[in-house]
Design an enzyme around this catalytic site. Structure first.
Site, mmCIF file in Angstrom:
data_model
loop_
_atom_site.group_PDB
_atom_site.id
_atom_site.type_symbol
_atom_site.label_atom_id
_atom_site.label_comp_id
_atom_site.label_asym_id
_atom_site.label_seq_id
_atom_site.Cartn_x
_atom_site.Cartn_y
_atom_site.Cartn_z
ATOM 1 N N LYS A 35 52.716 28.152 31.144
ATOM 2 C CA LYS A 35 52.907 29.322 31.992
ATOM 3 C C LYS A 35 51.987 29.226 33.202
ATOM 4 C CE LYS A 35 49.627 31.899 29.139
ATOM 5 N NZ LYS A 35 49.328 33.153 28.443
ATOM 6 N N ARG A 130 48.048 44.443 22.688
ATOM 7 C CA ARG A 130 48.797 44.127 23.906
ATOM 8 C C ARG A 130 50.290 44.183 23.597
ATOM 9 N NH1 ARG A 130 47.539 38.568 27.092
ATOM 10 N NH2 ARG A 130 48.410 37.669 25.187
ATOM 11 N N HIS A 158 47.757 37.041 18.416
ATOM 12 C CA HIS A 158 46.853 36.515 19.432
ATOM 13 C C HIS A 158 45.433 36.994 19.159
ATOM 14 C CE1 HIS A 158 46.010 34.320 22.995
ATOM 15 N NE2 HIS A 158 45.621 35.363 23.702
ATOM 16 N N ARG A 220 48.544 26.790 19.454
ATOM 17 C CA ARG A 220 48.955 26.860 20.857
ATOM 18 C C ARG A 220 47.734 26.954 21.793
ATOM 19 N NH1 ARG A 220 50.193 32.084 18.703
ATOM 20 N NH2 ARG A 220 49.074 33.634 19.941
ATOM 21 N N TYR A 264 35.001 35.489 60.223
ATOM 22 C CA TYR A 264 35.333 36.912 60.266
ATOM 23 C C TYR A 264 34.136 37.751 59.827
ATOM 24 C CZ TYR A 264 40.325 35.898 60.803
ATOM 25 O OH TYR A 264 41.539 35.471 61.267
ATOM 26 N N CYS A 311 38.677 32.071 55.116
ATOM 27 C CA CYS A 311 39.810 32.641 55.841
ATOM 28 C C CYS A 311 41.100 32.419 55.037
ATOM 29 C CB CYS A 311 39.947 31.987 57.208
ATOM 30 S SG CYS A 311 38.433 31.962 58.192
ATOM 31 N N ASP A 313 43.593 30.484 55.748
ATOM 32 C CA ASP A 313 44.043 29.088 55.768
ATOM 33 C C ASP A 313 42.942 28.085 56.074
ATOM 34 O OD1 ASP A 313 46.885 30.040 55.698
ATOM 35 O OD2 ASP A 313 46.323 30.795 57.667
#
Length: 373
Positions: A35, A130, A158, A220, A264, A311, A313
């Protein structure tokens, strides 16, 4: 073409980590979670490698698009969706032969209504709260699923604190409750002349590393497959290493004087003449803004601190007070991995960000190309 910013995935190391896990679990079946894009490593390529080399018995995903992506890529290994599916997704999952998680009678009814043909796994809630049925109701739910014509292939729970010593007592109690419920269900099936449910699974990475797996016939583990421990302070009793290295290149250089600021918000100020390097990676690539003014990167075996805010990018590095820049445009920079005697791990970045190594890896965006070796 090898783009400047890229992640290198060492599939041979992935295989070595799987072998280390198998040495710990004996002949139990192995379900590998892929996942979140394979914990940032690339779900399709990781799954293909596991399948082609017969390293896993099952795969696990979190949602339907993840499952269908694998099937469309030609992955034929059994796949389990670990969270409950919504009614509108059931037909597609059934057609793709993807197992679903059942947690209540509504799930049984909805699956039966669409004639769900793939196997189902019943989740038990032993304390994480959960998803899952209470162990006291697990037998009734398993019976109803069987009566509805569903192929009940697995039972699972779990373990939220299996990776820390303070959680040992809680985890032992969870496993006891789970095994008791599973034993009752299996006995009921025997009495009814039915075959036993094939898989009983509860062992995440923490449980594999430090708990009694009696009664469990499939594990798992997630993060240890990718080369990290679930808790950096836990006992390191497996020969595993990180699978992913993250690199970029210097894209620009400039020299600034005392009092000048970088980035920034002008949060970083030079106290002397400094060389500043820019690299083309930022928070849109998954390099967290939380590393602003506190992270570091490596080049030529030397560690350079981040100057200013990360930033979207790009990110800037402080190369120090020197007459000539120690780096040049195009030089390789390591964000995660080893460079000479220096190494940056996901554990280090997680500590700086106030999070866990899982998130560091999962944050690496899909726009960062993965290179497999």
């Amino acid at each position: 073409m090898l783009y400047a910013t890229h992640a290198i995935i060492d599939l041979q190391q992935l295989g070595a980590n799987v072998s280390a896990v198998r040495s710990k679990i004996g002949d139990r079946a192995l379900l590998v979670p892929v996942k979140a894009n394979g914990y940032g490593h690339g779900a399709v390529e990781v799954s293909r490698y596991l399948q082609d080399n017969r390293l896993a018995n099952h795969l696990a995903v979190a949602n339907t698009p993840e499952a269908l992506e694998l099937r469309e890529a030609g992955i034929t290994l059994p796949i389990l969706r670990l969270s409950p599916a919504f009614p509108e997704e059931l037909s597609a999952l059934s057609d793709a032969n993807v197992s679903i998680t059942i947690v209540d009678e509504d799930g049984v009814r909805q699956a039966a209504e669409v004639g769900f043909r793939a196997p189902v796994h019943i989740a038990l809630d032993t304390g994480m709260h959960r998803i899952g049925v209470d162990p006291s109701g697990a037998l009734d739910l398993a019976t109803k699923a069987q009566q509805a014509g569903l192929n009940v292939e697995g039972l699972f729970t779990h373990l939220p604190v299996s990776d820390v010593e303070d959680g040992r007592e809680f985890t032992v109690a969870q496993l006891k409750a789970f095994n008791s419920a599973a034993t009752l269900i299996q006995q009921n099936r025997r009495d009814a002349g039915l075959p036993p449910i094939k898989y009983v699974h509860a062992a995440n990475s923490g449980a594999v590393l430090g708990h009694d797996l009696s009664g469990i016939n499939m594990v798992r583990p997630g993060i240890i497959i990718y080369g990290y421990y679930p808790d950096p302070a836990s006992g390191k009793n497996l020969d595993i290493k990180p699978v992913l290295t993250w690199k970029t290149k210097v894209s620009a250089l400039r020299k600034i004087g005392p009092g000048e600021t970088v980035g920034y918000g002008r949060t970083w100020r030079a106290d002397t003449d400094r060389w500043i390097a820019t690299v083309p990676v930022g928070y849109a690539d998954g390099y967290s803004r939380l590393l602003s003014n506190r992270g570091r990167m490596l080049s030529g075996g030397v560690s350079y601190p981040i100057a200013g805010r990360v930033c979207m990018d790009q990110t800037m590095l402080d190369l120090g007070d020197c007459e000539n820049s120690p780096l040049k445009v195009g030089d390789e920079v390591t964000l995660l991995g080893r460079d000479g005697d220096e190494q940056i791990t996901a554990d280090e970045l997680a500590d700086a960000m106030g999070t866990i190594n899982y998130e560091v890896l999962c944050l690496i965006a899909k726009r960062v190309p993965r290179v497999y070796k």
